[in-house]
Scaffold this active site. Structure first.
Site, short mmCIF file in Angstrom:
data_model
loop_
_atom_site.label_atom_id
_atom_site.label_comp_id
_atom_site.label_asym_id
_atom_site.label_seq_id
_atom_site.Cartn_x
_atom_site.Cartn_y
_atom_site.Cartn_z
N LYS A 148 -2.82 29.73 -37.39
CA LYS A 148 -2.10 31.01 -37.49
C LYS A 148 -0.98 30.91 -38.53
O LYS A 148 -0.62 29.80 -38.98
CB LYS A 148 -1.55 31.37 -36.12
CG LYS A 148 -2.63 31.70 -35.07
CD LYS A 148 -1.97 32.00 -33.73
CE LYS A 148 -2.95 32.41 -32.65
NZ LYS A 148 -2.26 32.62 -31.35
N TYR B 60 -8.62 40.38 -32.45
CA TYR B 60 -8.05 40.61 -31.11
C TYR B 60 -8.42 42.03 -30.70
O TYR B 60 -7.67 42.97 -30.91
CB TYR B 60 -6.53 40.42 -31.14
CG TYR B 60 -6.10 38.98 -31.31
CD1 TYR B 60 -6.38 38.04 -30.32
CD2 TYR B 60 -5.41 38.55 -32.44
CE1 TYR B 60 -5.98 36.70 -30.45
CE2 TYR B 60 -5.01 37.21 -32.59
CZ TYR B 60 -5.30 36.31 -31.58
OH TYR B 60 -4.91 35.00 -31.71
N ASN C 73 2.01 29.89 -31.43
CA ASN C 73 1.40 28.67 -30.87
C ASN C 73 0.39 28.05 -31.82
O ASN C 73 -0.50 27.32 -31.40
CB ASN C 73 0.79 28.98 -29.51
CG ASN C 73 -0.20 30.13 -29.57
OD1 ASN C 73 -0.52 30.61 -30.65
ND2 ASN C 73 -0.67 30.57 -28.42
N HIS D 109 -5.50 29.68 -32.99
CA HIS D 109 -6.43 30.41 -32.13
C HIS D 109 -7.68 29.56 -32.01
O HIS D 109 -8.16 29.02 -33.01
CB HIS D 109 -6.81 31.78 -32.72
CG HIS D 109 -8.01 32.33 -32.02
ND1 HIS D 109 -7.93 32.95 -30.79
CD2 HIS D 109 -9.35 32.27 -32.32
CE1 HIS D 109 -9.15 33.26 -30.39
NE2 HIS D 109 -10.03 32.86 -31.29
N GLU E 105 -16.71 35.70 -32.99
CA GLU E 105 -15.55 35.48 -33.86
C GLU E 105 -15.95 34.83 -35.19
O GLU E 105 -15.39 35.17 -36.24
CB GLU E 105 -14.52 34.62 -33.13
CG GLU E 105 -13.88 35.36 -31.96
CD GLU E 105 -13.02 34.49 -31.06
OE1 GLU E 105 -12.51 35.01 -30.06
OE2 GLU E 105 -12.86 33.28 -31.35
P1 ADP Z 1 -5.16 31.76 -26.11
O1 ADP Z 1 -4.73 31.92 -27.56
O2 ADP Z 1 -4.64 30.49 -25.52
O3 ADP Z 1 -6.63 31.96 -25.89
P2 ADP Z 1 -4.64 34.44 -24.97
O4 ADP Z 1 -6.02 34.88 -25.33
O5 ADP Z 1 -4.19 34.66 -23.55
O6 ADP Z 1 -4.38 32.90 -25.29
O7 ADP Z 1 -3.55 35.18 -25.90
C1 ADP Z 1 -3.80 35.37 -27.26
C2 ADP Z 1 -2.52 35.11 -28.04
O8 ADP Z 1 -1.58 36.12 -27.71
C3 ADP Z 1 -1.82 33.81 -27.71
O9 ADP Z 1 -2.35 32.71 -28.41
C4 ADP Z 1 -0.38 34.13 -28.12
O10 ADP Z 1 -0.17 33.95 -29.52
C5 ADP Z 1 -0.26 35.62 -27.81
N1 ADP Z 1 0.41 35.94 -26.53
C6 ADP Z 1 -0.14 35.83 -25.29
N2 ADP Z 1 0.73 36.28 -24.35
C7 ADP Z 1 1.84 36.71 -25.01
C8 ADP Z 1 3.10 37.29 -24.62
N3 ADP Z 1 3.41 37.54 -23.36
N4 ADP Z 1 4.01 37.58 -25.58
C9 ADP Z 1 3.72 37.36 -26.87
N5 ADP Z 1 2.57 36.82 -27.31
C10 ADP Z 1 1.63 36.49 -26.40
#
Ligand code: ADP
Length: 190
Positions: A10, A50, A151, A154, A165
């Site tokens: 990212k 997304y 984080n 993805h 994807e």
């Molecule tokens: P992952 O990336 O671990 O599969 P998710 O699909 O639950 O996680 O969420 C997608 C992305 O959305 C996360 O990687 C993170 O960057 C962002 N995200 C998730 N929850 C929040 C939140 N409460 N506030 C801000 N960003 C969030």
């Protein structure tokens, strides 16, 4: 099972100069890169990745609400509302600067990559995982600043989603089939 999965480094990973370090985490475990490119997504592209799929919105929202509950905070919104807020922040985040898209191949690649990447919130991610080693961001910190959790990665969460994807980020001809010498040792049929 032999699988391909999608990884996006990212904007935070690219901005922080961590592309090489992150790629080496996947290479050293034995995963094979089969496609790689830098993309500067616009909001529309970020929204295709997304999607506004109801089940996904609710699961993203639920994860967040649970994390708040653990800290004794109850938020006055439904999981879907929370998920929609997150999606909108993610579309802004993903389109703010370039990302690096990777297709990785290997035995059980989808689950293996998720294990190496770690829990969604870096504050919960174990040391040794990419998110745990390179960030301390949390849902609370991100929500306070009305931004996505930074984080770094993805990673597809199922084989079905990996296929969907991969088709968003790569044309068929950009995903290569190539043989490493190690493949004969790892996957040799007797
Ligand atoms: P992952 O990336 O671990 O599969 P998710 O699909 O639950 O996680 O969420 C997608 C992305 O959305 C996360 O990687 C993170 O960057 C962002 N995200 C998730 N929850 C929040 C939140 N409460 N506030 C801000 N960003 C969030």
């Amino acid at each position: 099972m032999m699988e391909k999965t999608l990884v996006l480094i990212k904007p935070d990973g690219v901005q922080r100069g961590l592309v090489g370090d992150i790629l080496s985490r996947f290479e050293r475990v034995g995963l094979k890169p089969v496609a790689m490119k830098m993309v500067y997504p616009d909001k529309e592209m970020a929204g295709r990745h997304y999607t506004d799929d109801e089940a996904w919105l609710c699961s993203v929202g639920e994860k967040t609400l649970k994390s708040y509950e653990k800290k004794g905070i109850s938020l006055d919104r439904t999981p879907k509302e929370q998920g929609m807020m997150v999606r909108s922040m993610l579309m802004d985040f993903l389109s703010m600067s370039p990302v690096v898209a990777l297709a990785l191949e290997g035995h059980n690649a989808v689950a293996l990559v998720r294990k190496i990447v770690g829990a969604t919130a870096p504050s919960d991610a174990a040391p040794g995982t990419i998110r745990g080693d390179y960030s301390f961001d949390s849902y609370q910190l991100a929500d306070k600043s009305e931004r996505a959790v930074m984080n770094l990665i993805h990673a597809s969460d199922s084989v079905e989603n990996a296929n969907l994807e991969l088709a968003i980020w790569f044309k068929d001809e950009e995903i290569h089939s190539w043989k490493r010498i190690l493949d004969d040792l790892l996957y040799m049929k007797k």
